[in-house]
Design an enzyme around this catalytic site. Sequence first.
Site, short mmCIF file in Angstrom:
data_model
loop_
_atom_site.label_atom_id
_atom_site.label_comp_id
_atom_site.label_asym_id
_atom_site.label_seq_id
_atom_site.Cartn_x
_atom_site.Cartn_y
_atom_site.Cartn_z
N TRP A 108 0.93 -1.41 -0.12
CA TRP A 108 0.00 0.01 0.13
C TRP A 108 0.75 1.33 -0.04
O TRP A 108 0.42 2.13 -0.67
CB TRP A 108 -0.92 0.08 1.07
N ASP B 112 -1.84 6.44 6.32
CA ASP B 112 -2.84 5.59 6.06
C ASP B 112 -3.04 4.47 7.17
O ASP B 112 -2.15 3.76 7.59
CB ASP B 112 -2.33 4.89 4.88
N LYS C 273 -12.27 -2.24 6.71
CA LYS C 273 -11.36 -3.05 7.38
C LYS C 273 -11.92 -2.95 8.97
O LYS C 273 -12.54 -3.89 9.37
CB LYS C 273 -9.92 -2.62 7.68
C1 LIG Z 1 -7.33 -2.28 1.97
C2 LIG Z 1 -6.08 -1.07 2.17
C3 LIG Z 1 -5.92 0.10 1.20
C4 LIG Z 1 -6.73 0.03 -0.10
O1 LIG Z 1 -8.12 0.39 0.27
P1 LIG Z 1 -9.41 0.97 -0.81
O2 LIG Z 1 -10.37 1.38 0.02
O3 LIG Z 1 -9.55 -0.51 -1.54
O4 LIG Z 1 -8.61 1.90 -1.75
C5 LIG Z 1 -5.01 0.93 1.30
N1 LIG Z 1 -4.38 0.93 2.40
C6 LIG Z 1 -4.29 0.03 3.32
C7 LIG Z 1 -3.33 0.12 4.60
C8 LIG Z 1 -5.28 -0.94 3.15
O5 LIG Z 1 -5.28 -1.92 4.25
#
Ligand SMILES: *Cc1c(COP(=O)(O)O)cnc(C)c1O
Length: 362
Positions: free
Chosen positions: A102, A173, A197
């Site tokens: 990511w 993030d 998540k």
């Molecule tokens: C799942 C995830 C993403 C991507 O998320 P989307 O909402 O599908 O764009 C980005 N960063 C992390 C840490 C993730 O777990």
Amino acid sequence: MSRVINFSAGPATLPLPVLERVKSELLDFEGTGMSLMEHSHRGAAYSAVHAEAKSLLTELLNIPDTHEVLFMQGGASGQFALVPMNFLHQGQSADYVITGTWSEKALIEARIQGDAREAANAKNDGAFTRVPTNEELELDPKAAFVHFTSNNTVAGTQFHSFPEVGDRPLVCDMSSDLLWRPIDVSKFDLIYAGAQKNLGPAGVTIVIIRKDLMATGREDIAKIFRYSVIAGKDSLYNTGPTFPIYVVRNVLSWVKDQGGAAAMEARNRQKSEMLYGLIDAKSSFYRSPIEKASRSVMNVVFRLPTEELEKSFISSCADAGMVGVKGHRSVGGIRISMYNAMEPSNIEKLADFMTDFCAQNS
Ligand SMILES: *Cc1c(COP(=O)(O)O)cnc(C)c1O
């Protein structure tokens, strides 16, 4: 009704009381004679939900007045692009701490907007098995911001203390671990998280942004992409994802009923100690590739002695009503995701299953 135990990394399992509340309110929301999905995003019924989602998050994370909470669309991947679009000005460069898939993707988006460099890269022998220490970061003194990923959902690593970046803006993030425990929001300039998540269903992205930083955002980009425009309209610049925000509201209200972020931390630590404890006790069969100090409390990644045994483990799990245990295709092995909603009793069941599986196959 028979619900399986769902260890998927995301979209992930939701608390049963949250789903039951959705079910009971689905056709007739609070006596209004229609579903929340059918309500105007500017009407009284939805406005109350919107405000409550925001105030619950503010309360649970103790978000100070210096910061604004936004509900956006486009997922975490949208934020990969929006952060540099807004805050990487001409002639500037941003720093990225690379700890997995990511953050690599976030860096690619930044480089479409301008200059960005790697302040660290934790990849070793093709794999991410740890996060860098503070001493390992090579920060640009003039970085427009420093970006990192607090929990690496694919690799199974997590920052247990956050990078210290001086007075550079810190962007994180937190898609797979926001609200797993209390944090000091004032240390961050921008936090973002896709809800699917740890916080709710797919379709809404939570952003916590320092107002000072927001005021410096570029104004020569489309209005829909500017944080300041979204904030100026309290995340109702256009029609937002009303139903996902409603479910997030229900999740936050459930977290509060459980005792808040501190209670989540105790519950999550208990689960991860149970699972890593078992893996370490049976280390000739189950093997964690992750350095102890970097192990994720949310996504537990491990290997079995052979890929054949891993396949058999996955199918035996399914027979026992446990799904979503296959590791990400880029790393293989097994991944058990256990966000806030995962009941500790389910980790006990998994641990019993793993003990039996090991006894039968070693
Ligand atoms: C799942 C995830 C993403 C991507 O998320 P989307 O909402 O599908 O764009 C980005 N960063 C992390 C840490 C993730 O777990």
